[in-house]
Design a protein around this motif. Structure first.
Motif, PDB file in Angstrom:
ATOM      1  N   VAL A  37       2.667   6.949  -1.817  1.00 55.80           N
ATOM      2  CA  VAL A  37       1.501   6.497  -1.835  1.00 55.80           C
ATOM      3  C   VAL A  37       1.502   4.934  -2.223  1.00 55.80           C
ATOM      4  CG1 VAL A  37      -1.000   6.624  -1.962  1.00 55.80           C
ATOM      5  CG2 VAL A  37       0.434   8.669  -1.725  1.00 55.80           C
ATOM      6  N   ARG A  38       0.807   4.067  -1.342  1.00 57.52           N
ATOM      7  CA  ARG A  38       0.769   2.630  -1.989  1.00 57.52           C
ATOM      8  C   ARG A  38      -0.776   2.105  -1.594  1.00 57.52           C
ATOM      9  NH1 ARG A  38       4.904   3.328  -4.526  1.00 57.52           N
ATOM     10  NH2 ARG A  38       6.950   2.669  -3.873  1.00 57.52           N
ATOM     11  N   LYS A  39      -1.159   1.422  -2.334  1.00 59.31           N
ATOM     12  CA  LYS A  39      -2.421   0.951  -2.340  1.00 59.31           C
ATOM     13  C   LYS A  39      -2.286  -0.220  -1.303  1.00 59.31           C
ATOM     14  CE  LYS A  39      -6.562  -0.238  -4.846  1.00 59.31           C
ATOM     15  NZ  LYS A  39      -7.360  -0.150  -5.977  1.00 59.31           N
ATOM     16  N   VAL A  40      -3.401  -0.392  -0.495  1.00 61.58           N
ATOM     17  CA  VAL A  40      -3.540  -1.592   0.515  1.00 61.58           C
ATOM     18  C   VAL A  40      -4.459  -2.517  -0.324  1.00 61.58           C
ATOM     19  CG1 VAL A  40      -4.291  -2.211   2.721  1.00 61.58           C
ATOM     20  CG2 VAL A  40      -3.580  -0.097   2.409  1.00 61.58           C
ATOM     21  N   ARG A  41      -3.662  -3.967  -0.101  1.00 65.44           N
ATOM     22  CA  ARG A  41      -4.280  -5.000  -0.914  1.00 65.44           C
ATOM     23  C   ARG A  41      -4.627  -5.982   0.015  1.00 65.44           C
ATOM     24  NH1 ARG A  41      -3.763  -3.448  -6.151  1.00 65.44           N
ATOM     25  NH2 ARG A  41      -1.894  -2.336  -6.704  1.00 65.44           N
ATOM     26  N   GLY A  42      -5.675  -6.898  -0.469  1.00 59.50           N
ATOM     27  CA  GLY A  42      -5.843  -8.188   0.194  1.00 59.50           C
ATOM     28  C   GLY A  42      -5.990  -8.337   1.729  1.00 59.50           C
TER      29      GLY A  42
END
Length: 76
Positions: A37-42
């Motif tokens: 799992v990776r956090k979506v950024r920007g």
């Protein structure tokens, strides 16, 4: 993706060993081994959740509990 089964989408993606899915944080409670799992950024994606209920149903404890849980999850 598969209906409401909490790990269905994870299993299908993991079996294929590829794939990207954008999922709300609330759906990540029971991750399968091998799922990253990776956090979506920007900019971070946003969502709006609405609950439509009858005024006459509001006094029901189960409904109040559900609405409280939705508010709590949305605040995270």
């Amino acid at each position: 993706m598969t209906g409401l089964h909490p790990t269905g989408w994870q299993g299908r993606r993991a079996q294929c060993r590829r794939g990207v899915s954008l999922m709300p944080r609330i759906s990540l409670g029971n991750r399968r081994p091998g799922v990253v799992v990776r956090k979506v950024r920007g900019p971070e994606p946003v969502r709006t959740i609405h609950a439509a209920v009858r005024k006459t149903s509001l006094p029901q404890p189960a409904l109040r509990g559900l609405l409280d849980a939705l508010r709590e999850a949305a605040a995270q």
